[in-house]
Design a protein around this motif. Structure first.
Motif, PDB file in Angstrom:
ATOM      1  N   VAL A 165       0.840  -1.202   0.000  1.00 34.27           N
ATOM      2  CA  VAL A 165       0.000   0.000   0.000  1.00 34.27           C
ATOM      3  C   VAL A 165       0.874   1.251   0.000  1.00 34.27           C
ATOM      4  O   VAL A 165       0.650   2.203  -0.758  1.00 34.27           O
ATOM      5  N   ALA A 166       1.895   1.256   0.842  1.00 33.65           N
ATOM      6  CA  ALA A 166       2.810   2.400   0.907  1.00 33.65           C
ATOM      7  C   ALA A 166       3.551   2.578  -0.408  1.00 33.65           C
ATOM      8  O   ALA A 166       3.713   3.704  -0.907  1.00 33.65           O
ATOM      9  N   LEU A 167       3.992   1.483  -1.002  1.00 31.03           N
ATOM     10  CA  LEU A 167       4.732   1.557  -2.265  1.00 31.03           C
ATOM     11  C   LEU A 167       3.846   2.064  -3.402  1.00 31.03           C
ATOM     12  O   LEU A 167       4.285   2.865  -4.240  1.00 31.03           O
ATOM     13  N   GLN A 168       2.604   1.606  -3.442  1.00 31.64           N
ATOM     14  CA  GLN A 168       1.673   2.064  -4.485  1.00 31.64           C
ATOM     15  C   GLN A 168       1.379   3.549  -4.346  1.00 31.64           C
ATOM     16  O   GLN A 168       1.256   4.265  -5.343  1.00 31.64           O
ATOM     17  N   THR A 169       1.295   4.033  -3.116  1.00 33.80           N
ATOM     18  CA  THR A 169       1.064   5.468  -2.892  1.00 33.80           C
ATOM     19  C   THR A 169       2.269   6.284  -3.337  1.00 33.80           C
ATOM     20  O   THR A 169       2.131   7.308  -4.014  1.00 33.80           O
ATOM     21  N   LEU A 170       3.452   5.842  -2.983  1.00 34.06           N
ATOM     22  CA  LEU A 170       4.661   6.567  -3.374  1.00 34.06           C
ATOM     23  C   LEU A 170       4.794   6.668  -4.887  1.00 34.06           C
ATOM     24  O   LEU A 170       5.282   7.678  -5.415  1.00 34.06           O
ATOM     25  N   ALA A 171       4.347   5.649  -5.595  1.00 38.14           N
ATOM     26  CA  ALA A 171       4.449   5.641  -7.060  1.00 38.14           C
ATOM     27  C   ALA A 171       3.603   6.738  -7.705  1.00 38.14           C
ATOM     28  O   ALA A 171       3.829   7.100  -8.867  1.00 38.14           O
ATOM     29  N   LEU A 172       2.635   7.275  -6.952  1.00 35.94           N
ATOM     30  CA  LEU A 172       1.768   8.337  -7.476  1.00 35.94           C
ATOM     31  C   LEU A 172       2.256   9.726  -7.067  1.00 35.94           C
ATOM     32  O   LEU A 172       1.644  10.724  -7.454  1.00 35.94           O
ATOM     33  N   LEU A 173       3.338   9.781  -6.294  1.00 26.69           N
ATOM     34  CA  LEU A 173       3.780  11.051  -5.718  1.00 26.69           C
ATOM     35  C   LEU A 173       5.146  11.474  -6.267  1.00 26.69           C
ATOM     36  O   LEU A 173       5.835  10.711  -6.931  1.00 26.69           O
ATOM     37  N   HIS A 174       5.503  12.705  -5.960  1.00 25.00           N
ATOM     38  CA  HIS A 174       6.801  13.248  -6.348  1.00 25.00           C
ATOM     39  C   HIS A 174       7.255  14.226  -5.279  1.00 25.00           C
ATOM     40  O   HIS A 174       6.452  14.977  -4.723  1.00 25.00           O
ATOM     41  N   ALA A 175       8.547  14.207  -4.976  1.00 20.55           N
ATOM     42  CA  ALA A 175       9.098  15.114  -3.961  1.00 20.55           C
ATOM     43  C   ALA A 175      10.283  15.889  -4.525  1.00 20.55           C
ATOM     44  O   ALA A 175      11.004  15.401  -5.401  1.00 20.55           O
ATOM     45  N   ASP A 176      10.460  17.084  -3.996  1.00 26.12           N
ATOM     46  CA  ASP A 176      11.639  17.864  -4.359  1.00 26.12           C
ATOM     47  C   ASP A 176      12.897  17.246  -3.760  1.00 26.12           C
ATOM     48  O   ASP A 176      13.949  17.203  -4.400  1.00 26.12           O
ATOM     49  N   VAL A 177      12.772  16.775  -2.525  1.00 22.63           N
ATOM     50  CA  VAL A 177      13.923  16.200  -1.817  1.00 22.63           C
ATOM     51  C   VAL A 177      13.468  14.986  -1.018  1.00 22.63           C
ATOM     52  O   VAL A 177      12.405  15.006  -0.397  1.00 22.63           O
ATOM     53  N   ALA A 178      14.284  13.933  -1.038  1.00 13.68           N
ATOM     54  CA  ALA A 178      14.063  12.774  -0.170  1.00 13.68           C
ATOM     55  C   ALA A 178      15.158  12.738   0.878  1.00 13.68           C
ATOM     56  O   ALA A 178      16.351  12.795   0.539  1.00 13.68           O
ATOM     57  N   PHE A 179      14.764  12.675   2.139  1.00 19.41           N
ATOM     58  CA  PHE A 179      15.717  12.558   3.246  1.00 19.41           C
ATOM     59  C   PHE A 179      15.706  11.102   3.698  1.00 19.41           C
ATOM     60  O   PHE A 179      14.699  10.609   4.219  1.00 19.41           O
ATOM     61  N   ILE A 180      16.828  10.441   3.490  1.00 17.15           N
ATOM     62  CA  ILE A 180      16.904   8.999   3.667  1.00 17.15           C
ATOM     63  C   ILE A 180      17.926   8.629   4.731  1.00 17.15           C
ATOM     64  O   ILE A 180      19.074   9.092   4.706  1.00 17.15           O
ATOM     65  N   GLY A 181      17.513   7.781   5.655  1.00 15.85           N
ATOM     66  CA  GLY A 181      18.431   7.226   6.631  1.00 15.85           C
ATOM     67  C   GLY A 181      19.006   5.911   6.134  1.00 15.85           C
ATOM     68  O   GLY A 181      18.499   5.315   5.182  1.00 15.85           O
ATOM     69  N   THR A 182      20.079   5.460   6.756  1.00 17.26           N
ATOM     70  CA  THR A 182      20.700   4.202   6.344  1.00 17.26           C
ATOM     71  C   THR A 182      21.339   3.521   7.546  1.00 17.26           C
ATOM     72  O   THR A 182      21.708   4.180   8.524  1.00 17.26           O
ATOM     73  N   ASP A 183      21.465   2.203   7.461  1.00 20.74           N
ATOM     74  CA  ASP A 183      22.135   1.446   8.510  1.00 20.74           C
ATOM     75  C   ASP A 183      23.607   1.247   8.189  1.00 20.74           C
ATOM     76  O   ASP A 183      24.402   0.953   9.089  1.00 20.74           O
ATOM     77  N   ALA A 184      23.984   1.398   6.912  1.00 17.11           N
ATOM     78  CA  ALA A 184      25.356   1.146   6.507  1.00 17.11           C
ATOM     79  C   ALA A 184      25.633   1.833   5.178  1.00 17.11           C
ATOM     80  O   ALA A 184      24.713   2.092   4.399  1.00 17.11           O
ATOM     81  N   PHE A 185      26.931   2.106   4.933  1.00 16.29           N
ATOM     82  CA  PHE A 185      27.300   2.798   3.696  1.00 16.29           C
ATOM     83  C   PHE A 185      28.731   2.447   3.305  1.00 16.29           C
ATOM     84  O   PHE A 185      29.670   2.678   4.064  1.00 16.29           O
ATOM     85  N   THR A 186      28.867   1.864   2.126  1.00 15.30           N
ATOM     86  CA  THR A 186      30.182   1.670   1.524  1.00 15.30           C
ATOM     87  C   THR A 186      30.108   2.169   0.085  1.00 15.30           C
ATOM     88  O   THR A 186      29.030   2.264  -0.505  1.00 15.30           O
ATOM     89  N   LEU A 187      31.268   2.469  -0.490  1.00 14.04           N
ATOM     90  CA  LEU A 187      31.289   2.948  -1.869  1.00 14.04           C
ATOM     91  C   LEU A 187      31.100   1.820  -2.879  1.00 14.04           C
ATOM     92  O   LEU A 187      30.863   2.069  -4.052  1.00 14.04           O
ATOM     93  N   THR A 188      31.188   0.578  -2.424  1.00  9.37           N
ATOM     94  CA  THR A 188      30.964  -0.552  -3.326  1.00  9.37           C
ATOM     95  C   THR A 188      29.525  -1.058  -3.253  1.00  9.37           C
ATOM     96  O   THR A 188      28.913  -1.352  -4.277  1.00  9.37           O
ATOM     97  N   HIS A 189      28.971  -1.134  -2.056  1.00  3.87           N
ATOM     98  CA  HIS A 189      27.617  -1.657  -1.868  1.00  3.87           C
ATOM     99  C   HIS A 189      26.579  -0.543  -1.741  1.00  3.87           C
ATOM    100  O   HIS A 189      25.378  -0.794  -1.786  1.00  3.87           O
TER     101      HIS A 189
END
Length: 266
Positions: A165-189
């Protein structure tokens, strides 16, 4: 430098480099080898590093275990607050729309937006789409902010809304900016997390926005979780704290990712 901050930097360096040595760390931080050995012993006791001859290596380079929400709330708390305050500069307060991810660091953005709104022109406006009930309730206290909480299932572990339901709603929307959190970050993955359902929401927010701002405190660098949701080239801005390894920050800038480094003490 406080010992807690030094230990966080040591953990990040180990994650990025694969190994740290007592000699190199003592020279880098300007402390004695005995001080570094105590740091490594403490970090080993906490399960963050594994002692080897002459230094230490990350205890878990590839992550699969979920870290409970209450634990994450208290991890790098000052850094997350500073990151949240710095993120406000990327919020379009002139009638723009943002996607606001769930998580303990994005919650700091919600708090910072409300605090900042009290000191600016009363005619400003903002639309926020979020999958975090906590963020939605906090932001809705300001009548100038239009808040849309995505519908779907709530994951008890993270208190995030996920599912079709959340994914279907997002597909109908558009944002200027997305603020995204993450649990991990590497330049390869790239950016990664432990849960496929949460990764799907993050991936959709990134896909349906013009700019992606990633919130990543220094403890996340060099780690991998099992589900990747964004390659580095999908990221426009990374906001982190001053415990982030300088080499990793330099690599981010070299790849064209604008990196904002904040002072966690103020």
């Amino acid at each position: 430098m406080l010992s807690a901050q030094r230990r966080r930097q040591i953990t990040s360096l180990a994650a990025v480099q694969g190994k740290v040595t007592v000699t190199e760390l003592a020279a880098q931080f300007g402390v004695t080898a005995e001080t570094i050995r105590r740091d490594l012993a403490q970090l080993t006791a906490e399960g963050k590093l594994y002692r080897v001859h002459g230094g230490a290596v990350p205890a878990r380079q590839f992550q699969t275990d979920y870290v409970p929400l209450e634990t994450r709330k208290h991890s790098a708390a000052l850094a997350k607050q500073a990151i949240g305050r710095a993120a406000v500069q990327f919020v379009p307060l002139d009638g723009g729309t943002i996607f606001l991810d769930s998580g303990t660091t994005t919650a700091m953005i919600a708090e910072a937006i409300v605090e900042h709104a009290e000191s600016i022109d009363k005619n400003y406006s903002l639309s926020v789409v979020t999958n975090s009930p906590h963020n939605a309730l906090l932001l809705s206290t300001d009548p100038r902010i239009k808040v849309q909480l995505l519908g779907g299932k709530i994951r008890a572990q993270s208190q995030a809304v996920v599912g079709d339901v959340a994914l279907q709603t997002l597909a109908l929307l558009h944002a200027d900016v997305a603020f995204i959190g993450t649990d991990a970050f590497t330049l390869t993955h790239g950016l990664s997390t432990h849960d496929a359902a949460e990764a799907a929401i993050k991936r959709a927010m990134i896909a349906y926005s013009d700019k992606v701002v990633t919130l990543c405190d220094s403890t996340k660098f060099g780690l991998d979780y099992i589900v990747s949701f964004a390659e580095p080239e999908k990221i426009d801005v990374v906001i982190t704290d001053n415990s982030a390894p300088k080499g990793f920050v330099a690599q981010l800038n070299d790849t064209g990712i604008h990196t904002v480094v904040v002072d966690e003490q103020g």
